[in-house]
Write a protein that holds these residues in place. Structure first.
Motif, short mmCIF file in Angstrom:
data_model
loop_
_atom_site.label_atom_id
_atom_site.label_comp_id
_atom_site.label_asym_id
_atom_site.label_seq_id
_atom_site.Cartn_x
_atom_site.Cartn_y
_atom_site.Cartn_z
N ASP A 117 -7.03 -1.34 1.96
CA ASP A 117 -7.29 -0.73 3.27
C ASP A 117 -8.12 -1.66 4.14
N TRP A 118 -9.12 -2.30 3.55
CA TRP A 118 -9.98 -3.22 4.29
C TRP A 118 -9.17 -4.40 4.82
N LEU A 119 -8.34 -5.00 3.97
CA LEU A 119 -7.51 -6.13 4.41
C LEU A 119 -6.58 -5.71 5.55
N MET A 120 -5.95 -4.56 5.41
CA MET A 120 -5.01 -4.10 6.44
C MET A 120 -5.74 -3.81 7.75
N LYS A 121 -6.90 -3.18 7.66
CA LYS A 121 -7.65 -2.87 8.87
C LYS A 121 -8.08 -4.17 9.58
N ARG A 122 -8.52 -5.13 8.81
CA ARG A 122 -8.94 -6.42 9.40
C ARG A 122 -7.75 -7.14 10.03
N LEU A 123 -6.60 -7.15 9.36
CA LEU A 123 -5.41 -7.80 9.93
C LEU A 123 -5.01 -7.13 11.24
N ALA A 124 -5.04 -5.81 11.25
CA ALA A 124 -4.69 -5.07 12.46
C ALA A 124 -5.66 -5.38 13.59
N SER A 125 -6.95 -5.45 13.28
CA SER A 125 -7.94 -5.74 14.33
C SER A 125 -7.81 -7.17 14.85
N GLU A 126 -7.43 -8.10 13.99
CA GLU A 126 -7.22 -9.50 14.42
C GLU A 126 -6.04 -9.60 15.36
N GLN A 127 -5.02 -8.77 15.16
CA GLN A 127 -3.86 -8.78 16.05
C GLN A 127 -4.23 -8.34 17.47
N LYS A 131 0.83 -1.21 0.00
CA LYS A 131 0.00 0.00 0.00
C LYS A 131 0.86 1.27 0.00
N ASN A 132 1.99 1.22 0.74
CA ASN A 132 2.88 2.37 0.82
C ASN A 132 3.88 2.43 -0.33
N GLU A 133 3.72 1.52 -1.28
CA GLU A 133 4.54 1.46 -2.48
C GLU A 133 6.04 1.40 -2.19
N VAL A 134 6.42 0.61 -1.17
CA VAL A 134 7.84 0.39 -0.93
C VAL A 134 8.40 -0.23 -2.20
N GLU A 146 5.49 -3.27 -8.52
CA GLU A 146 4.73 -3.73 -9.69
C GLU A 146 3.26 -3.98 -9.37
N SER A 147 2.98 -4.54 -8.20
CA SER A 147 1.58 -4.85 -7.87
C SER A 147 0.74 -3.58 -7.75
N VAL A 148 1.36 -2.45 -7.39
CA VAL A 148 0.63 -1.18 -7.32
C VAL A 148 0.55 -0.55 -8.71
#
Length: 156
Positions: A144-154, A111-114, A122-124
């Motif tokens: 954003d949805w995937l990242m938010k869900r992963l963070a909430s699961e942690q 997401k941050n285009e590292v 390439e994926s971005v």
């Protein structure tokens, strides 16, 4: 790249992840474990050893594993290959904070285009409009949805 949607599991590379799981993991593991699946994908060359290993395939695999996990969390089943019943054998899906952190780090870097060694992610780039350079808003929202869900699961 064959893609028919914004999700990793809606690409040819996502189907490769499903094939590996279907053939090498699910038959022996009715309770799937995200950490074990990450390790299997590393062994198969589908994920790098750590988030600093950047490749389109690695990005897609990380997204696909997160999508699978949340499909299970939301539906209590995995619904692929209707003519095959292998996915019906899955009775559970576990994870660890380490596995969640690994995927969250991968997705955050996407997401941050590292950039990779070529200076791009390439994926971005595939989701950017050629004229405006804007990232497809649906893809961005999905990330954003995937990242938010992963963070909430942690936090659980």
């Amino acid at each position: 790249m064959g893609a028919w949607g914004i999700k990793a599991l809606e690409r040819d590379e996502g189907l490769d992840v499903l094939d590996i799981l279907k053939n090498e993991y699910v038959p022996e593991h009715p309770v799937m474990d995200l950490g074990e699946m990450i390790e299997l994908m590393k062994e198969e060359g589908m994920l790098g050893e750590d988030p600093s290993d950047i490749d389109f395939l690695y990005d897609n695999t990380a997204m696909a594993l997160a999508e699978l996990f949340f499909q299970w969390k939301d539906n209590g089943k995995l619904d692929y290959d209707h003519e095959e019943t292998i996915w019906d054998k899955v009775t559970g899906f576990t994870t660890s904070k380490e596995a969640l952190a690994f995927l969250l780090c991968q997705l955050s870097d996407i997401k941050n285009e590292v950039p990779d060694e070529d200076g791009i992610r390439e994926s971005v780039e595939l989701w950017k409009d050629e004229d405006s350079g804007e990232i497809n808003p649906e893809w961005s929202t999905h990330m954003d949805w995937l990242m938010k869900r992963l963070a909430s699961e942690q936090e659980v």
